[in-house]
Enzyme design. Structure first.
Site, PDB file in Angstrom:
ATOM      1  N   LYS A   1     -28.473 -51.200   5.442  1.00  0.00           N
ATOM      2  CA  LYS A   1     -29.133 -49.945   6.156  1.00  0.00           C
ATOM      3  C   LYS A   1     -30.689 -50.052   5.668  1.00  0.00           C
ATOM      4  CE  LYS A   1     -26.566 -47.366   3.300  1.00  0.00           C
ATOM      5  NZ  LYS A   1     -25.698 -48.551   2.920  1.00  0.00           N
TER       6      LYS A   1
ATOM      7  N   GLN B   1     -24.926 -45.376   0.872  1.00  0.00           N
ATOM      8  CA  GLN B   1     -23.452 -45.551   0.883  1.00  0.00           C
ATOM      9  C   GLN B   1     -22.818 -45.697   2.128  1.00  0.00           C
ATOM     10  OE1 GLN B   1     -24.514 -42.458  -1.500  1.00  0.00           O
ATOM     11  NE2 GLN B   1     -25.128 -44.391  -2.722  1.00  0.00           N
TER      12      GLN B   1
ATOM     13  N   GLY C   1     -28.562 -49.043  -3.291  1.00  0.00           N
ATOM     14  CA  GLY C   1     -29.586 -50.315  -3.417  1.00  0.00           C
ATOM     15  C   GLY C   1     -29.879 -50.811  -2.194  1.00  0.00           C
ATOM     16  N   HIS C   2     -30.993 -50.434  -1.824  1.00  0.00           N
ATOM     17  CA  HIS C   2     -31.510 -50.872  -0.269  1.00  0.00           C
ATOM     18  C   HIS C   2     -32.237 -52.028  -0.389  1.00  0.00           C
ATOM     19  CE1 HIS C   2     -29.856 -46.494   1.338  1.00  0.00           C
ATOM     20  NE2 HIS C   2     -28.983 -47.261   0.468  1.00  0.00           N
TER      21      HIS C   2
ATOM     22  N   ASP D   1     -23.859 -50.977   1.547  1.00  0.00           N
ATOM     23  CA  ASP D   1     -24.438 -52.380   1.688  1.00  0.00           C
ATOM     24  C   ASP D   1     -24.223 -53.248   3.113  1.00  0.00           C
ATOM     25  OD1 ASP D   1     -24.943 -52.073  -0.975  1.00  0.00           O
ATOM     26  OD2 ASP D   1     -22.840 -52.715  -1.424  1.00  0.00           O
TER      27      ASP D   1
HETATM   28  P1  GDP Z   1     -27.817 -51.553   2.053  1.00  0.00           P
HETATM   29  O1  GDP Z   1     -27.475 -50.749   0.895  1.00  0.00           O
HETATM   30  O2  GDP Z   1     -26.997 -50.865   3.152  1.00  0.00           O
HETATM   31  O3  GDP Z   1     -29.242 -51.092   2.300  1.00  0.00           O
HETATM   32  O4  GDP Z   1     -27.658 -53.097   1.855  1.00  0.00           O
HETATM   33  P2  GDP Z   1     -27.958 -53.786   0.605  1.00  0.00           P
HETATM   34  O5  GDP Z   1     -29.277 -54.108   0.566  1.00  0.00           O
HETATM   35  O6  GDP Z   1     -27.365 -53.404  -0.528  1.00  0.00           O
HETATM   36  O7  GDP Z   1     -27.127 -55.081   1.091  1.00  0.00           O
HETATM   37  C1  GDP Z   1     -27.269 -55.883   2.098  1.00  0.00           C
HETATM   38  C2  GDP Z   1     -27.759 -57.248   1.705  1.00  0.00           C
HETATM   39  O8  GDP Z   1     -27.422 -58.115   2.964  1.00  0.00           O
HETATM   40  C3  GDP Z   1     -28.996 -57.512   1.240  1.00  0.00           C
HETATM   41  O9  GDP Z   1     -29.058 -58.547   0.425  1.00  0.00           O
HETATM   42  C4  GDP Z   1     -29.838 -57.693   2.360  1.00  0.00           C
HETATM   43  O10 GDP Z   1     -30.992 -58.382   2.215  1.00  0.00           O
HETATM   44  C5  GDP Z   1     -28.841 -58.770   3.313  1.00  0.00           C
HETATM   45  N1  GDP Z   1     -28.732 -58.462   4.462  1.00  0.00           N
HETATM   46  C6  GDP Z   1     -28.989 -57.479   5.485  1.00  0.00           C
HETATM   47  N2  GDP Z   1     -28.755 -57.809   6.905  1.00  0.00           N
HETATM   48  C7  GDP Z   1     -28.307 -59.146   6.880  1.00  0.00           C
HETATM   49  C8  GDP Z   1     -28.265 -60.114   7.759  1.00  0.00           C
HETATM   50  O11 GDP Z   1     -27.947 -59.729   9.086  1.00  0.00           O
HETATM   51  N3  GDP Z   1     -27.803 -61.423   7.393  1.00  0.00           N
HETATM   52  C9  GDP Z   1     -27.873 -61.763   5.995  1.00  0.00           C
HETATM   53  N4  GDP Z   1     -27.720 -63.133   5.692  1.00  0.00           N
HETATM   54  N5  GDP Z   1     -28.170 -60.886   5.213  1.00  0.00           N
HETATM   55  C10 GDP Z   1     -28.511 -59.559   5.311  1.00  0.00           C
HETATM   56  P1  IMO Z   2     -25.706 -48.280  -0.693  1.00  0.00           P
HETATM   57  O1  IMO Z   2     -26.399 -47.181  -0.523  1.00  0.00           O
HETATM   58  C1  IMO Z   2     -21.884 -49.920  -2.236  1.00  0.00           C
HETATM   59  C2  IMO Z   2     -19.563 -47.087  -4.641  1.00  0.00           C
HETATM   60  C3  IMO Z   2     -19.234 -47.661  -6.355  1.00  0.00           C
HETATM   61  C4  IMO Z   2     -17.826 -46.834  -6.378  1.00  0.00           C
HETATM   62  C5  IMO Z   2     -18.105 -45.572  -5.698  1.00  0.00           C
HETATM   63  C6  IMO Z   2     -18.564 -44.585  -6.606  1.00  0.00           C
HETATM   64  O2  IMO Z   2     -26.341 -49.195  -1.316  1.00  0.00           O
HETATM   65  O3  IMO Z   2     -24.712 -48.920   0.457  1.00  0.00           O
HETATM   66  P2  IMO Z   2     -20.940 -43.649  -7.723  1.00  0.00           P
HETATM   67  O4  IMO Z   2     -21.556 -44.483  -8.733  1.00  0.00           O
HETATM   68  O5  IMO Z   2     -21.517 -43.398  -6.399  1.00  0.00           O
HETATM   69  O6  IMO Z   2     -20.203 -42.473  -8.380  1.00  0.00           O
HETATM   70  O7  IMO Z   2     -19.512 -44.651  -7.243  1.00  0.00           O
HETATM   71  O8  IMO Z   2     -18.945 -45.633  -4.688  1.00  0.00           O
HETATM   72  N1  IMO Z   2     -21.052 -47.176  -4.140  1.00  0.00           N
HETATM   73  C7  IMO Z   2     -21.326 -47.920  -3.557  1.00  0.00           C
HETATM   74  N2  IMO Z   2     -21.045 -49.260  -2.945  1.00  0.00           N
HETATM   75  N3  IMO Z   2     -23.250 -49.611  -1.788  1.00  0.00           N
HETATM   76  C8  IMO Z   2     -23.403 -48.441  -2.422  1.00  0.00           C
HETATM   77  O9  IMO Z   2     -24.631 -47.813  -1.661  1.00  0.00           O
HETATM   78  C9  IMO Z   2     -22.859 -47.451  -3.382  1.00  0.00           C
HETATM   79  N4  IMO Z   2     -23.009 -46.315  -4.104  1.00  0.00           N
HETATM   80  C10 IMO Z   2     -21.904 -46.301  -4.615  1.00  0.00           C
HETATM   81  O10 IMO Z   2     -19.193 -49.017  -6.249  1.00  0.00           O
HETATM   82  O11 IMO Z   2     -16.583 -47.481  -5.868  1.00  0.00           O
HETATM   83 MG    MG Z   3     -26.890 -51.232  -1.182  1.00  0.00          MG
END
Ligand code: GDP
Ligand code: IMO
Ligand code: MG
Length: 438
Positions: A15, A227, A39-40, A12
Site C-alpha cells: 500500500k 492492514q 509498516g509501509h 503488506d
Molecule cells: P504495506 O504495509 O502494504 O505498505 O506493504 P509493506 O511495505 O509492509 O510490504 C510490502 C513489501 O514488498 C515491501 O518490502 C515493499 O518494498 C515490497 N514491494 C511492494 N511492491 C512490490 C513489488 O511489486 N515487487 C516486489 N518485489 N516488492 C514489492
Molecule cells: P500493514 O499496514 C500485516 C496483524 C498482526 C496480527 C493482527 C493483530 O503494514 O499492512 P495488532 O498488532 O494490529 O493488534 O495485530 O494483525 N497485523 C498486520 N499484518 N500488515 C499489517 O499492517 C498489520 N498490522 C497488524 O500480525 O495478526
Molecule cells: Mg506493511
C-alpha cells in the site's frame, strides 16, 4: 477528489509504495485507522523508508494527517519524524485531536493477553504495539485522546483513572507484576512533553473539518488504509484480526469526512500477487516447504514492524471477492508480479470445497473458514524479465501469461487494473492510468 487505498488481503500488499506513487498528484495523505502496527515501505532508488505512523505522502513533501480513527504512540511518531529529518525530509504531520493515545501499559497488556490466549489458539499474533488494548479503552470510554494531552490537568485526571484500571487488569486478571509501565508520574512527565511538542509544532487539528475544507477548495486527498480487509475487525478472520476497520467504509468515519467524499472518489484495492500473513489463524492456500521458503526469500517476506518471517500462500479468490464487495473497489493494483517470475506454474484458489459443496466467497466464521479446502486452477507462469524496461513500456509489454493471470483477477473482482508492481521501487511500476485523472 479523493483516492482511498485499501489492503485487499492480509496486510503488506504494498500500500505504502502505491500511496507514494499516487501522491505525486495529491496534496494531502490521511491515515484513517491503525497505528504503529502498520509498516509501509517506500523505495526510491537506493533509499528505503519504512513508515509506521507518518503517512507515506511525507516522502514527497505532502501534508500527512493521522485521523481520529488512528491510535497514536507519540514516541513512535516523533522518533519517525526525527529519523526522517535526519535523512533530509521534513514531514508535515497533523494529528486529529480525537485520535487515541497508546501508552506503555497498553503494550504490556497486549502481550499478556496474547500469552493467555495462546493455549486455546485464539491469539492473533499481534505486533505487540498495544493496538488492541488502546481501541478497547476507546470503546470503554476511558481512553485518552490527543486533545487531552494539550490540557495537563485534565490529562492527569484521566490518566490516574486509566492506569488504576489497567494495573488491576494486569495484576488481578493476568497475575502480572505492575512495573514502571504503569507508573503514573513517569508517564505523565513523558506524555506532557509530547503534548508540549504537539503544541509547539502546531500539530493538533480538527482533522475532519480541515480535510473537508481542503477538499472543497480543490485539494486532492489520498486516504491511506493500513492492514487489509481480512484483518478488519468486522470483515476479517476474527479473532485473528487487528482492532480497527481497515476497509473503505471507515475511511470516512476514521477521518471525519462524509462517506460521500469517499464514495465519489476512487477506491483502490491493493492486491499482492500471492498471499503473505504475519499472524495466526487458518490460511487455506498456505504453502510450505522449499517452494514456500523460496517464495518468502524472493519476496523478502519478513515483517516490516516485527521482522517475523511471513507465512505465504497462493492467491485466494474467495478472499478477494469478499474484499471487493466490502470495499467497492473502483480499481485494483497488483503488486509483486516480479516475485512469481521463474517459479513455474501459478496456482490460484478459484473456490473452496466446504462440506461437500463448492463455495466462491468466505464463510461467515473463521472456524468454518478453517474447514475450507482450496480448489485450485493453474496458470502458466512467466519468466524473469527486465522489469524496469517493462515499466517504461506499459502493460502490453508484460509477459502474456502474466497479463492473463491479472486479467482473470480483475474480471473476478469486477475492477480495472490501474497499476502493476514489478519491483519495490517507484520506477518498477506499470502505471495504466494517472491517479486523479480517470
Ligand atoms: P504495506 O504495509 O502494504 O505498505 O506493504 P509493506 O511495505 O509492509 O510490504 C510490502 C513489501 O514488498 C515491501 O518490502 C515493499 O518494498 C515490497 N514491494 C511492494 N511492491 C512490490 C513489488 O511489486 N515487487 C516486489 N518485489 N516488492 C514489492
Ligand atoms: P500493514 O499496514 C500485516 C496483524 C498482526 C496480527 C493482527 C493483530 O503494514 O499492512 P495488532 O498488532 O494490529 O493488534 O495485530 O494483525 N497485523 C498486520 N499484518 N500488515 C499489517 O499492517 C498489520 N498490522 C497488524 O500480525 O495478526
Ligand atoms: Mg506493511
Amino acid at each position: 477528489m479523493s483516492i482511498t487505498i485499501v489492503g485487499s488481503q492480509l496486510g503488506d500488499e504494498g500500500k505504502g509504495r502505491i500511496v507514494d506513487i499516487f501522491c505525486d498528484e495529491a496534496d494531502i495523505v490521511v491515515r484513517y485507522q491503525g497505528g504503529d502496527n502498520a509498516g509501509h515501505t517506500v523505495v526510491i532508488g537506493d533509499e528505503k523508508y519504512q513508515l509506521s505512523l507518518v503517512p507515506s505522502g511525507a516522502i514527497s513533501g505532502k501534508i500527512g494527517i493521522l485521523g481520529n480513527g488512528c491510535v497514536v504512540n507519540p514516541k513512535t511518531l516523533f522518533d519517525e519524524i526525527d529519523g526522517l529529518r535526519k535523512r533530509g525530509i521534513d514531514p508535515k504531520v497533523y494529528v486529529s485531536q480525537r485520535a487515541h493515545i497508546i501508552f506503555p501499559f497498553h503494550k504490556i497488556v497486549d502481550n499478556l493477553e496474547e500469552v493467555a490466549k495462546k493455549e486455546m489458539k485464539l491469539d492473533a499474533g499481534t505486533t505487540g504495539r498495544g493496538i488492541g488494548p488502546t481501541y478497547e479503552d476507546k470503546a470503554g470510554r476511558r481512553g485518552i485522546r490527543v486533545g487531552d494531552l494539550l490540557d495537563e490537568e485534565l490529562f492527569l485526571e484521566k490518566l490516574e483513572y486509566l492506569v488504576q484500571k489497567r494495573s488491576k487488569i494486569a495484576s488481578d486478571v493476568f497475575g502480572s507484576v505492575v512495573d514502571e509501565a504503569f507508573d503514573v508520574e513517569a508517564i505523565y512527565r513523558e506524555y506532557c512533553a509530547y503534548g508540549k511538542r504537539i503544541k509547539n509544532e502546531d500539530m493538533a487539528i480538527v482533522a475532519g473539518e480541515f480535510i473537508t475544507k481542503e477538499i472543497k477548495s480543490g485539494a486532492k486527498v489520498i486516504f491511506e488504509g493500513a492492514q487489509g480487509t481480512s484483518l478488519d475487525i468486522d470483515h476479517g478472520i476474527y479473532p485473528h484480526v487487528t482492532s480497527s476497520n481497515s476497509s473503505s467504509g471507515y475511511a470516512a468515519t476514521g477521518s471525519g469526512v462524509s462517506p460521500r467524499i469517499i464514495g465519489n472518489g476512487e477506491i483502490i484495492g491493493i492486491v499482492k500477487a500471492y498471499l503473505s500473513r504475519v499472524g495466526t489463524g487458518p490460511l487455506p492456500t498456505e504453502l510450505e516447504g522449499e517452494f514456500a521458503d523460496d517464495l518468502r526469500e524472493r519476496g523478502g517476506e519478513y515483517g516490516t514492524v516485527t521482522g517475523r518471517p511471513r507465512r505465504v500462500g497462493w492467491l485466494d479468490m474467495p478472499m478477494l471477492r469478499h474484499a471487493a464487495r466490502v470495499n467497492g473497489f473502483t480499481g485494483i493494483v497488483i503488486n509483486h508480479i516480479d516475485v512469481l517470475a521463474g517459479m513455474g506454474d501459478i496456482k490460484v484458489a478459484e473456490s473452496y470445497e466446504f462440506r461437500g459443496e463448492s463455495i466462491r466467497t468466505l464463510p461467515p466464521t473463521t472456524e468454518l473458514w478453517g474447514e475450507c479446502q482450496a480448489e485450485y486452477i493453474t496458470f502458466p507462469g512467466w519468466p524473469e524479465c527486465d522489469w524496469r524496461d517493462i515499466a517504461e513500456n506499459g502493460y502490453e509489454a508484460l509477459p502474456k501469461t502474466a497479463q492473463d493471470y491479472m486479467d482473470y483477477v480483475a474480471k473476478e473482482v469486477d475492477a480495472d487494473i490501474i497499476a502493476v508492481g514489478v519491483g519495490p521501487s517507484r520506477s518498477e511500476t506499470v502505471l495504466r492510468r494517472r491517479p486523479f485523472n480517470w
